[in-house]
Motif scaffolding. Structure first.
Motif, PDB file in Angstrom:
ATOM      1  N   GLU A   1       2.070   3.942  -5.741  1.00  0.00           N
ATOM      2  CA  GLU A   1       1.941   4.074  -4.291  1.00  0.00           C
ATOM      3  C   GLU A   1       0.548   3.668  -3.806  1.00  0.00           C
ATOM      4  O   GLU A   1       0.405   2.930  -2.825  1.00  0.00           O
ATOM      5  CB  GLU A   1       2.244   5.515  -3.881  1.00  0.00           C
ATOM      6  CG  GLU A   1       2.222   5.744  -2.373  1.00  0.00           C
ATOM      7  CD  GLU A   1       3.338   5.029  -1.641  1.00  0.00           C
ATOM      8  OE1 GLU A   1       3.117   4.616  -0.495  1.00  0.00           O
ATOM      9  OE2 GLU A   1       4.429   4.890  -2.235  1.00  0.00           O
ATOM     10  N   TYR A   2      -0.503   4.126  -4.473  1.00  0.00           N
ATOM     11  CA  TYR A   2      -1.853   3.873  -3.974  1.00  0.00           C
ATOM     12  C   TYR A   2      -2.228   2.394  -4.040  1.00  0.00           C
ATOM     13  O   TYR A   2      -3.128   1.940  -3.324  1.00  0.00           O
ATOM     14  CB  TYR A   2      -2.876   4.711  -4.742  1.00  0.00           C
ATOM     15  CG  TYR A   2      -3.310   4.140  -6.070  1.00  0.00           C
ATOM     16  CD1 TYR A   2      -4.393   3.265  -6.158  1.00  0.00           C
ATOM     17  CD2 TYR A   2      -2.655   4.480  -7.255  1.00  0.00           C
ATOM     18  CE1 TYR A   2      -4.804   2.749  -7.375  1.00  0.00           C
ATOM     19  CE2 TYR A   2      -3.063   3.971  -8.463  1.00  0.00           C
ATOM     20  CZ  TYR A   2      -4.138   3.103  -8.525  1.00  0.00           C
ATOM     21  OH  TYR A   2      -4.533   2.586  -9.734  1.00  0.00           O
ATOM     22  N   LYS A   3      -1.528   1.617  -4.892  1.00  0.00           N
ATOM     23  CA  LYS A   3      -1.860   0.203  -5.040  1.00  0.00           C
ATOM     24  C   LYS A   3      -1.297  -0.658  -3.911  1.00  0.00           C
ATOM     25  O   LYS A   3      -1.734  -1.800  -3.730  1.00  0.00           O
ATOM     26  CB  LYS A   3      -1.348  -0.321  -6.382  1.00  0.00           C
ATOM     27  CG  LYS A   3      -1.990   0.341  -7.591  1.00  0.00           C
ATOM     28  CD  LYS A   3      -1.396  -0.188  -8.893  1.00  0.00           C
ATOM     29  CE  LYS A   3      -2.001   0.531 -10.093  1.00  0.00           C
ATOM     30  NZ  LYS A   3      -1.421   0.050 -11.378  1.00  0.00           N
ATOM     31  N   ARG A   4      -0.356  -0.120  -3.155  1.00  0.00           N
ATOM     32  CA  ARG A   4       0.366  -0.968  -2.204  1.00  0.00           C
ATOM     33  C   ARG A   4      -0.480  -1.378  -1.013  1.00  0.00           C
ATOM     34  O   ARG A   4      -0.215  -2.406  -0.388  1.00  0.00           O
ATOM     35  CB  ARG A   4       1.649  -0.263  -1.764  1.00  0.00           C
ATOM     36  CG  ARG A   4       2.613  -0.111  -2.931  1.00  0.00           C
ATOM     37  CD  ARG A   4       3.844   0.705  -2.615  1.00  0.00           C
ATOM     38  NE  ARG A   4       4.598   0.949  -3.853  1.00  0.00           N
ATOM     39  CZ  ARG A   4       5.675   1.701  -3.941  1.00  0.00           C
ATOM     40  NH1 ARG A   4       6.144   2.308  -2.843  1.00  0.00           N
ATOM     41  NH2 ARG A   4       6.284   1.872  -5.092  1.00  0.00           N
ATOM     42  N   ILE A   5      -1.499  -0.602  -0.678  1.00  0.00           N
ATOM     43  CA  ILE A   5      -2.373  -1.021   0.414  1.00  0.00           C
ATOM     44  C   ILE A   5      -3.336  -2.111  -0.044  1.00  0.00           C
ATOM     45  O   ILE A   5      -3.906  -2.830   0.784  1.00  0.00           O
ATOM     46  CB  ILE A   5      -3.180   0.168   0.998  1.00  0.00           C
ATOM     47  CG1 ILE A   5      -4.103   0.775  -0.074  1.00  0.00           C
ATOM     48  CG2 ILE A   5      -2.249   1.211   1.586  1.00  0.00           C
ATOM     49  CD1 ILE A   5      -5.091   1.776   0.488  1.00  0.00           C
ATOM     50  N   TRP A   6      -3.473  -2.260  -1.356  1.00  0.00           N
ATOM     51  CA  TRP A   6      -4.381  -3.259  -1.922  1.00  0.00           C
ATOM     52  C   TRP A   6      -3.669  -4.532  -2.346  1.00  0.00           C
ATOM     53  O   TRP A   6      -4.304  -5.583  -2.480  1.00  0.00           O
ATOM     54  CB  TRP A   6      -5.111  -2.681  -3.140  1.00  0.00           C
ATOM     55  CG  TRP A   6      -6.002  -1.531  -2.844  1.00  0.00           C
ATOM     56  CD1 TRP A   6      -5.702  -0.199  -2.937  1.00  0.00           C
ATOM     57  CD2 TRP A   6      -7.349  -1.598  -2.372  1.00  0.00           C
ATOM     58  NE1 TRP A   6      -6.775   0.558  -2.564  1.00  0.00           N
ATOM     59  CE2 TRP A   6      -7.808  -0.266  -2.218  1.00  0.00           C
ATOM     60  CE3 TRP A   6      -8.228  -2.639  -2.087  1.00  0.00           C
ATOM     61  CZ2 TRP A   6      -9.090   0.046  -1.787  1.00  0.00           C
ATOM     62  CZ3 TRP A   6      -9.509  -2.340  -1.658  1.00  0.00           C
ATOM     63  CH2 TRP A   6      -9.933  -1.015  -1.507  1.00  0.00           C
ATOM     64  N   ALA A   7      -2.386  -4.465  -2.588  1.00  0.00           N
ATOM     65  CA  ALA A   7      -1.676  -5.572  -3.228  1.00  0.00           C
ATOM     66  C   ALA A   7      -0.330  -5.800  -2.560  1.00  0.00           C
ATOM     67  O   ALA A   7       0.508  -4.895  -2.529  1.00  0.00           O
ATOM     68  CB  ALA A   7      -1.492  -5.275  -4.712  1.00  0.00           C
ATOM     69  N   GLU A   8      -0.135  -7.006  -2.055  1.00  0.00           N
ATOM     70  CA  GLU A   8       1.065  -7.311  -1.281  1.00  0.00           C
ATOM     71  C   GLU A   8       2.183  -7.948  -2.099  1.00  0.00           C
ATOM     72  O   GLU A   8       3.320  -8.065  -1.634  1.00  0.00           O
ATOM     73  CB  GLU A   8       0.708  -8.255  -0.127  1.00  0.00           C
ATOM     74  CG  GLU A   8       0.369  -9.695  -0.521  1.00  0.00           C
ATOM     75  CD  GLU A   8      -1.068  -9.883  -0.999  1.00  0.00           C
ATOM     76  OE1 GLU A   8      -1.467 -11.045  -1.173  1.00  0.00           O
ATOM     77  OE2 GLU A   8      -1.777  -8.878  -1.191  1.00  0.00           O
ATOM     78  N   ILE A   9       1.883  -8.360  -3.334  1.00  0.00           N
ATOM     79  CA  ILE A   9       2.869  -9.065  -4.156  1.00  0.00           C
ATOM     80  C   ILE A   9       3.546  -8.070  -5.103  1.00  0.00           C
ATOM     81  O   ILE A   9       2.876  -7.328  -5.818  1.00  0.00           O
ATOM     82  CB  ILE A   9       2.208 -10.189  -4.977  1.00  0.00           C
ATOM     83  CG1 ILE A   9       1.514 -11.192  -4.057  1.00  0.00           C
ATOM     84  CG2 ILE A   9       3.247 -10.897  -5.847  1.00  0.00           C
ATOM     85  CD1 ILE A   9       0.627 -12.190  -4.786  1.00  0.00           C
ATOM     86  N   ARG A  10       4.860  -8.073  -5.106  1.00  0.00           N
ATOM     87  CA  ARG A  10       5.631  -7.214  -6.016  1.00  0.00           C
ATOM     88  C   ARG A  10       6.335  -8.100  -7.030  1.00  0.00           C
ATOM     89  O   ARG A  10       7.061  -9.029  -6.669  1.00  0.00           O
ATOM     90  CB  ARG A  10       6.662  -6.386  -5.242  1.00  0.00           C
ATOM     91  CG  ARG A  10       7.488  -5.433  -6.103  1.00  0.00           C
ATOM     92  CD  ARG A  10       8.504  -4.711  -5.226  1.00  0.00           C
ATOM     93  NE  ARG A  10       9.341  -3.777  -5.969  1.00  0.00           N
ATOM     94  CZ  ARG A  10      10.453  -4.104  -6.621  1.00  0.00           C
ATOM     95  NH1 ARG A  10      10.863  -5.367  -6.629  1.00  0.00           N
ATOM     96  NH2 ARG A  10      11.166  -3.185  -7.255  1.00  0.00           N
ATOM     97  N   LEU A  11       6.104  -7.828  -8.314  1.00  0.00           N
ATOM     98  CA  LEU A  11       6.713  -8.588  -9.396  1.00  0.00           C
ATOM     99  C   LEU A  11       7.545  -7.660 -10.275  1.00  0.00           C
ATOM    100  O   LEU A  11       7.336  -6.443 -10.279  1.00  0.00           O
ATOM    101  CB  LEU A  11       5.631  -9.277 -10.236  1.00  0.00           C
ATOM    102  CG  LEU A  11       4.715 -10.260  -9.488  1.00  0.00           C
ATOM    103  CD1 LEU A  11       3.561 -10.677 -10.385  1.00  0.00           C
ATOM    104  CD2 LEU A  11       5.493 -11.474  -9.010  1.00  0.00           C
ATOM    105  N   GLU A  12       8.459  -8.240 -11.020  1.00  0.00           N
ATOM    106  CA  GLU A  12       9.326  -7.437 -11.879  1.00  0.00           C
ATOM    107  C   GLU A  12       9.603  -8.188 -13.168  1.00  0.00           C
ATOM    108  O   GLU A  12       9.815  -9.395 -13.175  1.00  0.00           O
ATOM    109  CB  GLU A  12      10.650  -7.139 -11.172  1.00  0.00           C
ATOM    110  CG  GLU A  12      11.655  -6.372 -12.015  1.00  0.00           C
ATOM    111  CD  GLU A  12      12.956  -6.107 -11.282  1.00  0.00           C
ATOM    112  OE1 GLU A  12      14.038  -6.267 -11.900  1.00  0.00           O
ATOM    113  OE2 GLU A  12      12.889  -5.723 -10.097  1.00  0.00           O
ATOM    114  N   THR A  13       9.564  -7.469 -14.281  1.00  0.00           N
ATOM    115  CA  THR A  13      10.041  -8.022 -15.547  1.00  0.00           C
ATOM    116  C   THR A  13      11.092  -7.084 -16.133  1.00  0.00           C
ATOM    117  O   THR A  13      11.195  -5.927 -15.742  1.00  0.00           O
ATOM    118  CB  THR A  13       8.907  -8.197 -16.577  1.00  0.00           C
ATOM    119  OG1 THR A  13       8.316  -6.931 -16.862  1.00  0.00           O
ATOM    120  CG2 THR A  13       7.858  -9.169 -16.070  1.00  0.00           C
TER     121      THR A  13
END
Length: 346
Positions: A309-321
């Motif tokens: 949760e805390y990373k979402r204000i810093w990072a806009e790209i969501r990746l999945e493996t």
């Protein structure tokens, strides 16, 4: 199946310019830095050194697995890093052929292993080829996906900040002014030897012990994490991929952040700060100072690891493996019950 210390080739892969590390950037990856040897071999040595390593290659492909025998199941083939499942053990143009070849040799020919393969991109060539070949011979199950957060650093610090919320930008400016009034400074260090790296790691762990993680005995001061990150920092020092930032108040070090760079990517590893300084937003200031430095180096993407949760204000790209389990059809172990993955991949 040979141990790293017993095979000259396996020693050769633990080098910055090894075929292993070169092929990382010729393979579609969500987390390329954690596919490199600094991360993978350090994990193996710290967490699971009892396993044997199997690293086979051609000129354009490589497979990297750890193996061991589990009495109730048989042989297991798994990634070198088998905790977070960040890395993919299949690298290059045709790694599936190397895996198939491996399974046609002893001890796996007569005793087909359970195989865990992580770091797979759903629509990649490697994934589709893997599924097509193994679905007739193995039951294929899908483990929980690994979700990541990353941020683009295109257009430098200004471009990065333009993609953040007005509230975050305001809070950062306020925190910067407060830190300046208290003479809190931020400094980068560049270890050039194992000895310097070890000295820096002592500073890192001293700060960690004063952080909320250290106070609750859940940070990198606890084994085997302590050994893992020590080995990681040492390897990144030797490969010149390390980036370490400290926050300092007078002569007292009160915060740290470190990670590694390669191929235009930065992968954050750990950061912490002295709990007594939590009201100074040291964590946020470490982030923005690191991002500013990376932008100056023309790093294009900041990989922050697992989605939180805390990373979402810093990072806009969501990746999945995805991580898949291949279970030989000759086995029927009711203890392993995971939903079928074939229909989801094809």
């Amino acid at each position: 199946m040979e141990n790293l210390k017993d095979n000259p080739f396996l020693i050769d892969i633990d080098q910055v310019d090894s075929l292993f590390n070169k092929l990382v950037f010729r393979t579609e990856q969500a987390d390329p830095i954690c596919c490199r040897t600094e991360w993978q071999i350090s994990f193996h040595e710290a967490f699971s050194p009892f396993r044997s390593l199997i690293i086979n290659n051609t000129e354009d492909s490589l497979i990297a697995f750890a193996t061991y025998f589990f009495p109730s199941v048989g042989y297991i083939l798994e990634p070198l890093e088998n905790h977070w499942f960040f890395a993919c053990p299949l690298l290059g143009d045709n790694p599936n052929e190397l895996l198939i070849s491996l399974l046609q040799k002893e001890p796996f020919l007569k005793n087909p292993p359970y195989i865990i393969i992580s770091g797979l991109i759903r629509e990649s060539k490697i994934t589709r080829t893997l599924i097509r070949f193994f679905q007739k011979r193995y039951d294929i199950s899908l483990l929980e996906p690994t979700l990541y957060r990353s941020a683009s650093l295109e257009d430098g610090l200004d471009g990065y900040l333009s993609r953040r919320t007005a509230k975050l930008r305001k809070n950062l400016k306020s925190a910067e002014r407060k830190a300046q009034r208290e003479n809190i400074v931020f400094e980068f260090v560049n270890p050039k030897s194992i000895q310097e790296a070890d000295s820096i790691y002592s500073k890192v762990t001293d700060i960690e012990r004063r952080s909320w993680k250290g106070i609750n005995n859940c940070g990198i001061t606890v084994q085997p994490s302590y050994s893992f990150y020590r080995l990681l920092i040492m390897r990144m020092t030797l490969s010149k991929t390390i980036r370490i930032l400290f926050a300092r108040h007078g002569s007292k070090y009160i915060g740290y952040m470190f990670g590694g760079v390669a191929g235009g990517y930065y992968r954050g590893q750990q950061f912490s700060y002295d709990e007594d300084y939590s009201h100074y937003s040291i964590g946020n200031l470490l982030q923005i100072n690191m991002i500013n430095r990376l932008a100056q180096e023309n790093i294009q993407r900041y990989d922050m690891g697992q989605d939180m949760e805390y990373k979402r204000i810093w990072a806009e790209i969501r990746l999945e493996t995805n991580t898949i389990l291949l279970k030989p059809k000759v086995y029927n172990n009711p203890k392993i019950a995971i939903r079928s993955a074939v229909s989801e991949f094809l």
